[in-house]
Design an enzyme around this catalytic site. Structure first.
Site: not given
Length: 339
Positions: A241, A270, A302
């Site tokens: 994360r 993000e 991601h």
């Protein structure tokens, strides 16, 4: 005969084309009504929901107290996360409004672990730069010098499903592995992993890979203080994360050449960038632009979870979680049930 699930409608947010492909494919065995929105869930977009008793969300959807209050008003009964992390969901608010929350605690630990190692290898051996050079008929090796992973010390923060898979890969490369977790894994100790405190891990590691959840205890676990005790030229990898890293501090450490390599598949801000094609836009986020300006920084959007096996498990587990909550008001895999 109509399946009982057919009376239940699921509204998906933050969906990509591949989400629709995999969920529609495996929903054939469940029979839910599926509705897909490519927009993120927030206080404005929650108004898109109509006659849905279930919402399915992803990592960057906003599921805070205000949104949950609106979901309750629309008679939503289940919030299903199609991911493992749940830091974006106000669980207390969900409990207050009697909304069940479930997640996919383990879809493909290998997918994320393998991506973390791929980032290490790419940063080290600079294969991304070599690829571009050769395509331009530049066969020089200058600037592509790497190091042997064999014998290096890798510090792994978090040895849950993903961390454990990553540790085994690191051991396969002949690395010494230090680990930190609130719970010691005896099986990993038998493989030679040494559990230590965080300070020791930061001081002794050549490479640090983050595999812990984001919570009040881990937020900015990489900050100015922790960076100050690390080895010069340390490599930091984050596939967990974005909030685990205090971005401003790591930028300072990159400028001072304390951090030699940084690989991030996640980023604190993000939600404004990732999963979107912004190639024709002007990106106004100066922080990510600064990060990407460093030649020793690798950013992926991601992507670590993105394998066929992982997407299959995400779809199957999410739909099964929902079905079990509808039929039994509980889930056999207790780690999947949050509220």
């Amino acid at each position: 005969m109509e399946k009982p699930s057919a009376t239940y409608k699921i509204s998906f947010f933050s969906t990509q084309p591949y989400d629709k492909i995999f969920f529609e494919k495996y929903n054939a065995d469940f029979g839910f009504q599926l509705e897909f929105f490519d927009t993120q869930l927030n206080l404005k977009t929650v108004q898109l929901i109509s006659n849905s008793s279930i919402v399915c969300v992803f990592v960057n959807d906003c599921v805070d107290d205000a949104v949950i209050a609106e979901l309750a008003a629309k008679k939503v009964e289940i919030i299903a996360l199609r991911c493992a992390g749940f830091n974006n969901v106000d669980l207390e608010a969900a409990k207050k409004h009697n909304i069940r929350v479930c997640r996919v605690p383990a879809y493909s630990p290998q997918a994320v672990a393998e991506h973390a190692m791929a980032m290490i290898l790419t940063l080290n051996r600079k294969t991304h730069k070599a690829y571009n050079r050769v395509r331009e008929q530049n066969f020089s090796l200058n600037g592509l010098l790497g190091f042997d992973l064999f014998g290096k010390t890798i510090g792994v923060v978090g040895t849950g499903n993903i961390g454990k898979a990553f540790v085994k890969i690191a051991i396969g490369f002949g690395c010494r592995v230090l680990a930190f977790d609130v719970a010691v894994d005896a099986q990993l100790e038998q493989l030679g992993v040494v559990y230590s405190d965080l300070d020791t891990l930061f001081k002794e590691s050549d490479i640090i890979s983050l595999h812990c959840p984001l919570n009040e205890n881990t937020k900015h676990i990489i900050d100015a203080q922790s960076l100050s005790v690390m080895k010069k030229n340390v490599m930091i990898i984050n596939t967990s994360r974005g909030g685990l890293i205090e971005t401003s501090s790591v930028i300072d450490a990159l400028k001072e050449e304390k951090v030699g390599y940084l690989g991030i598949d996640v980023y604190e801000q993000e939600e404004k960038l990732f999963f979107k094609d912004l190639s024709a836009d002007i990106i106004k986020d100066d922080v990510i632009q600064r990060l990407m300006s460093f030649p020793n920084v690798l950013v992926t959007a991601h992507q670590a979870f993105f394998t066929e096996e992982a997407l299959t498990q995400i779809a199957l587990v999410t739909l099964n979680n929902i079905q079990e909550l509808i039929q039994k008001n509980s889930i056999e895999n207790q780690s999947a049930l949050l509220v």
